[in-house]
Design an enzyme around this catalytic site. Structure first.
Site, mmCIF file in Angstrom:
data_model
loop_
_atom_site.group_PDB
_atom_site.id
_atom_site.type_symbol
_atom_site.label_atom_id
_atom_site.label_comp_id
_atom_site.label_asym_id
_atom_site.label_seq_id
_atom_site.Cartn_x
_atom_site.Cartn_y
_atom_site.Cartn_z
ATOM 1 N N TYR A 169 -5.355 10.182 1.986
ATOM 2 C CA TYR A 169 -3.962 10.209 1.501
ATOM 3 C C TYR A 169 -3.835 10.397 0.001
ATOM 4 C CZ TYR A 169 -3.032 8.531 6.201
ATOM 5 O OH TYR A 169 -2.961 8.426 7.557
ATOM 6 N N HIS B 224 4.515 15.321 5.720
ATOM 7 C CA HIS B 224 3.313 14.491 5.844
ATOM 8 C C HIS B 224 2.358 14.830 4.718
ATOM 9 C CE1 HIS B 224 4.497 12.922 9.692
ATOM 10 N NE2 HIS B 224 4.868 14.149 10.009
HETATM 11 O O1 CA2 Z 1 -0.006 12.208 6.568
HETATM 12 C C1 CA2 Z 1 0.990 11.505 6.599
HETATM 13 O O2 CA2 Z 1 1.835 11.508 5.726
HETATM 14 C C2 CA2 Z 1 1.182 10.533 7.761
HETATM 15 O O3 CA2 Z 1 2.569 10.450 8.049
HETATM 16 C C3 CA2 Z 1 0.655 9.197 7.292
HETATM 17 C C4 CA2 Z 1 0.696 8.140 8.382
HETATM 18 C C5 CA2 Z 1 0.012 8.625 9.650
HETATM 19 O O4 CA2 Z 1 0.157 7.661 10.691
HETATM 20 C C6 CA2 Z 1 0.590 9.942 10.111
HETATM 21 O O5 CA2 Z 1 -0.110 10.364 11.274
HETATM 22 C C7 CA2 Z 1 0.468 10.989 9.023
HETATM 23 C C8 CA2 Z 1 -0.017 6.882 7.920
HETATM 24 C C9 CA2 Z 1 0.543 6.305 6.691
HETATM 25 C C10 CA2 Z 1 -0.405 5.225 6.292
HETATM 26 O O6 CA2 Z 1 -0.663 5.374 4.943
HETATM 27 C C11 CA2 Z 1 -1.715 4.705 4.449
HETATM 28 C C12 CA2 Z 1 -1.921 4.877 3.131
HETATM 29 C C13 CA2 Z 1 -2.979 4.255 2.547
HETATM 30 C C14 CA2 Z 1 -3.808 3.448 3.276
HETATM 31 C C15 CA2 Z 1 -3.597 3.254 4.618
HETATM 32 C C16 CA2 Z 1 -2.528 3.882 5.217
#
Ligand code: CA2
Length: 153
Positions: free
Chosen positions: A28, A103
């Protein structure tokens, strides 16, 4: 859509996005949610629109926010609810404001359960895989869509 700052765009962040920059930087990136919001705010100013930001880890809170928002459109990263929440989809459709789904990661290059989005077919556009730029591209696209729609009426 008016070019004055009164035209409000809602930026919605779903569950766990409050952790951005602190965990899984290889997926991310290193930007925090505050960094994302600052970049979106700067672009909004350039484009002449106002933005407000909402993040929640709770499905009902996201739905209440959508229902109560004065925004003319939304940039939505629904996080994991993208793939599961009929209720959030229903709320976005019910309020009948255009939205762009964004995303950070390319959900189509990841686990198969992330390939399906319950929001995408009703979105005016979808931007995936560009990190923070997904939000910026999404905002640009939404503002252009709203302005072109207004020019047609
Ligand atoms: O890629 C994206 O923006 C997502 O929406 C992010 C979501 C995921 O479930 C989608 O499939 C794709 C997850 C967000 C969690 O973000 C985190 C950031 C840092 C550490 C852990 C999780």
């Amino acid at each position: 859509m008016a070019r004055e700052p009164e035209a409000l765009i809602g930026v919605i962040h779903g569950p766990n996005l409050n952790l951005l920059g602190r965990r899984e930087p290889e997926v991310y990136g290193r930007s925090t949610l505050a960094d994302v919001n600052a970049a979106v705010s700067a672009l909004a100013q350039e484009l002449g629109v106002a933005v407000d930001f909402f993040q929640s880890n709770t499905e009902g809170a996201l739905i209440d926010h959508v229902q109560g928002s004065a925004a003319v459109g939304f940039v939505v990263n629904a996080g994991g609810y993208t793939h599961t929440s009929v209720a959030l989809r229903d709320a976005l459709v019910a309020v009948a404001r255009p939205y762009v789904e964004v995303h950070l990661s390319n959900i189509h290059g990841r686990e198969s359960y992330r390939h399906r989005s319950l929001l995408a077919d009703r979105a005016v556009g979808v931007v995936v895989g560009f990190g923070v730029d997904s939000y910026l591209l999404g905002l640009r696209g939404l503002v252009r869509y709203l302005r072109e729609r207004e020019d047609r009426t």
